[in-house]
Design an enzyme around this catalytic site. Structure first.
Site, short mmCIF file in Angstrom:
data_model
loop_
_atom_site.label_atom_id
_atom_site.label_comp_id
_atom_site.label_asym_id
_atom_site.label_seq_id
_atom_site.Cartn_x
_atom_site.Cartn_y
_atom_site.Cartn_z
N ASP A 1 73.00 11.16 31.40
CA ASP A 1 74.36 10.91 30.94
C ASP A 1 75.38 11.29 32.02
O ASP A 1 75.17 12.24 32.79
CB ASP A 1 74.62 11.75 29.68
CG ASP A 1 75.72 11.19 28.81
OD1 ASP A 1 76.23 10.10 29.13
OD2 ASP A 1 76.08 11.85 27.82
N GLY B 1 79.28 7.09 34.36
CA GLY B 1 80.63 6.55 34.37
C GLY B 1 81.67 7.59 34.72
O GLY B 1 82.60 7.33 35.50
N ARG B 2 81.53 8.78 34.16
CA ARG B 2 82.50 9.85 34.44
C ARG B 2 82.40 10.33 35.89
O ARG B 2 83.40 10.67 36.51
CB ARG B 2 82.29 11.01 33.46
CG ARG B 2 82.94 10.78 32.10
CD ARG B 2 82.43 11.74 31.06
NE ARG B 2 81.08 11.39 30.63
CZ ARG B 2 80.32 12.17 29.89
NH1 ARG B 2 80.76 13.37 29.53
NH2 ARG B 2 79.12 11.80 29.53
N ASN C 1 73.77 0.48 23.57
CA ASN C 1 74.39 0.15 24.86
C ASN C 1 74.75 -1.33 25.00
O ASN C 1 75.55 -1.69 25.87
CB ASN C 1 73.49 0.55 26.03
CG ASN C 1 73.42 2.05 26.25
OD1 ASN C 1 72.44 2.56 26.78
ND2 ASN C 1 74.45 2.78 25.84
N ARG D 1 78.47 -2.25 25.24
CA ARG D 1 79.27 -1.99 26.44
C ARG D 1 79.77 -3.31 27.05
O ARG D 1 79.24 -4.38 26.72
CB ARG D 1 78.44 -1.21 27.47
CG ARG D 1 78.14 0.20 27.01
CD ARG D 1 77.56 1.04 28.12
NE ARG D 1 77.43 2.43 27.71
CZ ARG D 1 77.11 3.42 28.52
NH1 ARG D 1 76.89 3.18 29.80
NH2 ARG D 1 77.00 4.66 28.07
#
Length: 236
Positions: free
Chosen positions: A15, A18-19, A63, A66
């Site tokens: 995880d 993206g961040r 997912n 998305r």
């Protein structure tokens, strides 16, 4: 390095791609690209340490919601990764397996996955499971339907019989679940199999989760005692 406990089966929720990218002013796709390299290094480290089963949460059923471009990029990266790593997997004796509904995946991805699974089918040192188009609840429902369809009587539906219908049939349950990026939830991952797993949460985003970070997780595991419902006195 401090003493570590090498689990038989490690499952990872990768995880924070993206961040990680956002923090650097990059598109999310670059985070996924960096995450692929992190996965490559962790697979190699697990093999070196003697982990027998490694399961990576690669793409959940959820997912699909998305953005289409991101989903396309994820599949392109997966196909490229598998094509590039096929010879390395064979060299390291790593068998590839997929946990999830393969038939719903794009044709090119399906073909690549099936090819690499065939090529590595005889590898025995480690099994690399990719949870793809995966849902823990769906996996449980699928197993229940399979038993019902065969007319298995209720008294014959044991834990072992049920486990034999799961995507992980023939593999031990995870000893350790690792989730990166600071989130602390299972997200519909290996719900039946995680009954007695140890959990390790880290704030590190997946692209920065290096082999050294993996060693830290294993070192912490060494300090824990898995009781499986028993007391310390019973364990001796």
């Amino acid at each position: 390095m401090s003493s570590i406990t090498v689990p038989t089966h490690v499952a990872i929720i990768m995880d924070g791609n993206g961040r990680w990218a956002k923090q650097r002013g990059l598109p999310r796709t670059e985070g996924h690209r960096a995450g692929t390299e992190a996965a490559r290094a962790v697979v190699t480290r697990c093999r070196e340490l003697g982990v027998r089963h490694l399961t990576l949460y690669t793409f959940s059923k959820e997912n699909w919601a998305r953005p289409k471009d991101e989903v396309r990029t994820l599949f392109d990266l997966l196909t490229t990764f598998l094509t590039r790593e096929e010879s390395s997997l064979k060299k390291q004796s790593i068998r590839l397996k997929v946990l999830g509904e393969l038939d719903d995946m794009p044709m090119a991805v399906r073909q690549t996955l099936k090819h690499v699974m065939r090529q590595t089918a005889q590898c025995e040192a480690m099994t690399l499971n990719l949870a793809l188009n995966y849902s823990g609840r769906d996996e449980i429902l699928r197993a229940a339907r399979a038993l019902a369809a065969r007319g298995v009587p209720p008294e014959a539906i044991t834990e072992e019989a049920f486990a034999a219908e799961l995507w992980t049939a023939g593999q031990p349950d995870p000893d350790l679940i690792i989730r990166t990026s600071g989130e602390q939830r299972l997200s519909n991952y290996l719900l039946f199999q995680c009954a007695y797993a140890e959990f390790y949460f880290t704030d590190t985003y997946w692209p920065d989760f290096s082999p050294d970070e993996l060693d830290k997780a294993f070192a912490e595991l060494a300090g824990r005692r898995r009781r499986f419902g028993l007391t310390d006195e019973q364990l001796g």
